[in-house]
Write an enzyme that holds these catalytic residues in place. Structure first.
Site, PDB file in Angstrom:
ATOM      1  N   LYS A 159     -33.403  52.251 -24.107  1.00 27.09           N
ATOM      2  CA  LYS A 159     -34.775  51.881 -23.737  1.00 27.09           C
ATOM      3  C   LYS A 159     -35.187  52.403 -22.355  1.00 27.09           C
ATOM      4  CE  LYS A 159     -35.127  47.550 -26.376  1.00 27.09           C
ATOM      5  NZ  LYS A 159     -35.437  46.118 -26.310  1.00 27.09           N
ATOM      6  N   ASP A 173     -42.038  44.617 -26.603  1.00 24.33           N
ATOM      7  CA  ASP A 173     -41.278  43.366 -26.479  1.00 24.33           C
ATOM      8  C   ASP A 173     -42.087  42.340 -25.680  1.00 24.33           C
ATOM      9  OD1 ASP A 173     -38.978  44.142 -27.854  1.00 24.33           O
ATOM     10  OD2 ASP A 173     -38.017  44.957 -26.064  1.00 24.33           O
TER      11      ASP A 173
HETATM   12  P1  NDP Z   1     -28.864  42.792 -20.599  1.00 24.23           P
HETATM   13  O1  NDP Z   1     -27.424  43.114 -20.835  1.00 24.23           O
HETATM   14  O2  NDP Z   1     -29.765  43.776 -19.923  1.00 24.23           O
HETATM   15  O3  NDP Z   1     -28.935  41.427 -19.712  1.00 24.23           O
HETATM   16  C1  NDP Z   1     -28.240  40.291 -20.061  1.00 24.23           C
HETATM   17  C2  NDP Z   1     -28.443  39.216 -18.995  1.00 24.23           C
HETATM   18  O4  NDP Z   1     -27.712  38.060 -19.419  1.00 24.23           O
HETATM   19  C3  NDP Z   1     -27.905  39.572 -17.617  1.00 24.23           C
HETATM   20  O5  NDP Z   1     -28.697  38.991 -16.637  1.00 24.23           O
HETATM   21  C4  NDP Z   1     -26.516  38.918 -17.651  1.00 24.23           C
HETATM   22  O6  NDP Z   1     -25.968  38.664 -16.400  1.00 24.23           O
HETATM   23  C5  NDP Z   1     -26.870  37.633 -18.360  1.00 24.23           C
HETATM   24  N1  NDP Z   1     -25.724  36.922 -18.902  1.00 24.23           N
HETATM   25  C6  NDP Z   1     -24.894  37.330 -19.898  1.00 24.23           C
HETATM   26  N2  NDP Z   1     -23.958  36.384 -20.112  1.00 24.23           N
HETATM   27  C7  NDP Z   1     -24.232  35.355 -19.256  1.00 24.23           C
HETATM   28  C8  NDP Z   1     -23.637  34.086 -19.025  1.00 24.23           C
HETATM   29  N3  NDP Z   1     -22.575  33.672 -19.710  1.00 24.23           N
HETATM   30  N4  NDP Z   1     -24.157  33.297 -18.064  1.00 24.23           N
HETATM   31  C9  NDP Z   1     -25.237  33.697 -17.364  1.00 24.23           C
HETATM   32  N5  NDP Z   1     -25.856  34.890 -17.535  1.00 24.23           N
HETATM   33  C10 NDP Z   1     -25.352  35.710 -18.480  1.00 24.23           C
HETATM   34  O7  NDP Z   1     -29.420  42.370 -22.019  1.00 24.23           O
HETATM   35  P2  NDP Z   1     -30.968  42.284 -22.428  1.00 24.23           P
HETATM   36  O8  NDP Z   1     -31.692  41.679 -21.292  1.00 24.23           O
HETATM   37  O9  NDP Z   1     -31.429  43.586 -22.958  1.00 24.23           O
HETATM   38  O10 NDP Z   1     -30.938  41.292 -23.687  1.00 24.23           O
HETATM   39  C11 NDP Z   1     -30.568  39.916 -23.570  1.00 24.23           C
HETATM   40  C12 NDP Z   1     -30.631  39.287 -24.943  1.00 24.23           C
HETATM   41  O11 NDP Z   1     -31.980  39.234 -25.376  1.00 24.23           O
HETATM   42  C13 NDP Z   1     -29.875  40.118 -25.984  1.00 24.23           C
HETATM   43  O12 NDP Z   1     -28.715  39.421 -26.369  1.00 24.23           O
HETATM   44  C14 NDP Z   1     -30.813  40.290 -27.151  1.00 24.23           C
HETATM   45  O13 NDP Z   1     -30.258  39.726 -28.333  1.00 24.23           O
HETATM   46  C15 NDP Z   1     -32.044  39.493 -26.753  1.00 24.23           C
HETATM   47  N6  NDP Z   1     -33.277  40.262 -27.039  1.00 24.23           N
HETATM   48  C16 NDP Z   1     -34.087  39.821 -28.048  1.00 24.23           C
HETATM   49  C17 NDP Z   1     -35.250  40.492 -28.351  1.00 24.23           C
HETATM   50  C18 NDP Z   1     -36.112  39.970 -29.455  1.00 24.23           C
HETATM   51  O14 NDP Z   1     -36.966  40.719 -29.958  1.00 24.23           O
HETATM   52  N7  NDP Z   1     -35.983  38.713 -29.837  1.00 24.23           N
HETATM   53  C19 NDP Z   1     -35.658  41.706 -27.616  1.00 24.23           C
HETATM   54  C20 NDP Z   1     -34.740  42.071 -26.557  1.00 24.23           C
HETATM   55  C21 NDP Z   1     -33.583  41.374 -26.296  1.00 24.23           C
HETATM   56  P3  NDP Z   1     -24.765  39.626 -15.841  1.00 24.23           P
HETATM   57  O15 NDP Z   1     -25.421  40.943 -15.561  1.00 24.23           O
HETATM   58  O16 NDP Z   1     -24.299  38.890 -14.658  1.00 24.23           O
HETATM   59  O17 NDP Z   1     -23.765  39.716 -16.965  1.00 24.23           O
END
Ligand code: NDP
Length: 280
Positions: free
Chosen positions: A68, A104
C-alpha cells in the site's frame, strides 16, 4: 459485446483476499462483465509488475499488505487523502493516468455510520499506530471527529503518526502511550481497535483485550475492531458484554470495496450482494 472491466489485487501473500469474490458477485448482480484477478507479487517485483499492468491498460486494482505504501511512487497521481495517509489501496485508470486513492478511510466512516455511530464531534481513541490507524485518523478527522487520541505500546510510534498527520487534518490530535489508556477511555465516545493484536492467529489476543480498560468507557460509547478474523474479536466480546454498541471490521472491508467498485464502474455498488459474498 463490450470488453470486460479488468481489475485485480496486488499482495504478498494474497490468496486469502476476499476482494475477488466481493467484486465478482457485485458484477454478476449488475449484469456487467468484470474480471478480478489475484496478483501475488513479492515486494522486489512490485514496480515491474505494476508497470506491466499499466502497459496492458488494466482498468484498476487494489493493493494490500505489503504494497500500500510502495505503490505510491509508481502512480501518476495520488488523491489528497491517500497522500496524507501515505497509503493507497485502490488505483483507478483515468484520462490523466493511474490515480491512487485510500478507500479504507471513508470505508471505516461509512461502516460506523451504518451502525448508527455518531462521528461528528466524537471523542475518539484509536488503539494502534500502524497503517490502519493512520487511515482511521484521517477518515474520522475528515468526517468531523472532535478529538482523536492515538494510543500505541511504543509511544514514539503514536507521536510520529500525530506529527505527520497534524498538518493534514482539522481536528485535535493527541498521542499517548497505551499504558495511559485509562485516562482516555473514560471520556471516549468511540474506540477504534486498529492493532493486529486481536487477530485469530494471536494466541495472546485475550490478554490484550483484558488489558484495555473497556469497563471505564461511558455506557453510550461505541467500539469498532478493524480486525475481521475473527468477526467477534476478544475486544468486541468484552465491549458487547458491557452492552456497548459494537461494530466488526467486515463492514469496513465491505465499504472500502464498495467505494472502489463505484470508482471503477461508475455504478452504485450492490451492498447486500457484496456483504453476502464476504460472509460466505
Ligand atoms: P501494521 O502492522 O501497520 O500496524 C499494527 C499496529 O498494531 C502497530 O501499531 C503495532 O505496534 C500494533 N500492535 C500489534 N500487536 C500489538 C499488541 N499486542 N499490543 C499493542 N499493539 C500491538 O498493521 P495495519 O495497521 O496495516 O493493520 C492492523 C490491523 O487492521 C490488521 O490486522 C488488519 O486485519 C486490520 N485492517 C482491517 C481493514 C478492514 O478493512 N477491516 C483494513 C486495514 C487493516 P508495534 O509496531 O509496536 O508492533
Amino acid at each position: 459485446m463490450t470488453d470486460p472491466i479488468r481489475l485485480g489485487i496486488f499482495g504478498f501473500p494474497v490468496a486469502h483476499s476476499k476482494s475477488p469474490e466481493m467484486h465478482r458477485a457485485a458484477a454478476r448482480a449488475l449484469g456487467i462483465s468484470l474480471e478480478y484477478e489475484l496478483f501475488e507479487v513479492a515486494p522486489a517485483d512490485l514496480a515491474a509488475e505494476v508497470r506491466a499492468k499499466h502497459d496492458e491498460r488494466i482498468d484498476g486494482y487494489n493493493l494490500t499488505v505489503p504494497h500500500k505504501e510502495t505503490v505510491i511512487a509508481l502512480l501518476d497521481e495520488v488523491a489528497p487523502g491517500a497522500r496524507a495517509i501515505g497509503a493507497v489501496n485502490t488505483v483507478v485508470r483515468t484520462v490523466d493516468g493511474y490515480v491512487g486513492h485510500n478507500t479504507d478511510a471513508p470505508g471505516l466512516v461509512r461502516s460506523l455510520e451504518e451502525a448508527g455511530v455518531r462521528v461528528v464531534d466524537s471523542t475518539v481513541v484509536v488503539v494502534g499506530a500502524g497503517g490502519a490507524a493512520r487511515a482511521a485518523v484521517v477518515g474520522l478527522a475528515n468526517a468531523g471527529a472532535g478529538e482523536i487520541a492515538v494510543l500505541a505500546r511504543r509511544p514514539e510510534q503514536s507521536e510520529a503518526l500525530i506529527e505527520s498527520l497534524a498538518r493534514h487534518v482539522d481536528c485535535t490530535l493527541e498521542a499517548a502511550p497505551l499504558s495511559e489508556a485509562d485516562w482516555h477511555f473514560d471520556s471516549a465516545t468511540l474506540v477504534v481497535q486498529a492493532t493486529s493484536a486481536t487477530l485469530e492467529s494471536n494466541p495472546r489476543a485475550g490478554e490484550f483485550a483484558a488489558m484495555l480498560p473497556i469497563d471505564t468507557l461511558p455506557p453510550d460509547a461505541a467500539v469498532i475492531d478493524m480486525v475481521y478474523e475473527p468477526l467477534e474479536t476478544a475486544v468486541l466480546a468484552r465491549a458487547r458484554g458491557r452492552g456497548l454498541n459494537v461494530v466488526d471490521g467486515l463492514g469496513m472491508l465491505l465499504h472500502q470495496g464498495a467505494i472502489a467498485f463505484e470508482m471503477w464502474t461508475g455504478l452504485p455498488a450492490p451492498l447486500d450482494v457484496m456483504r453476502e459474498a464476504l460472509h460466505d
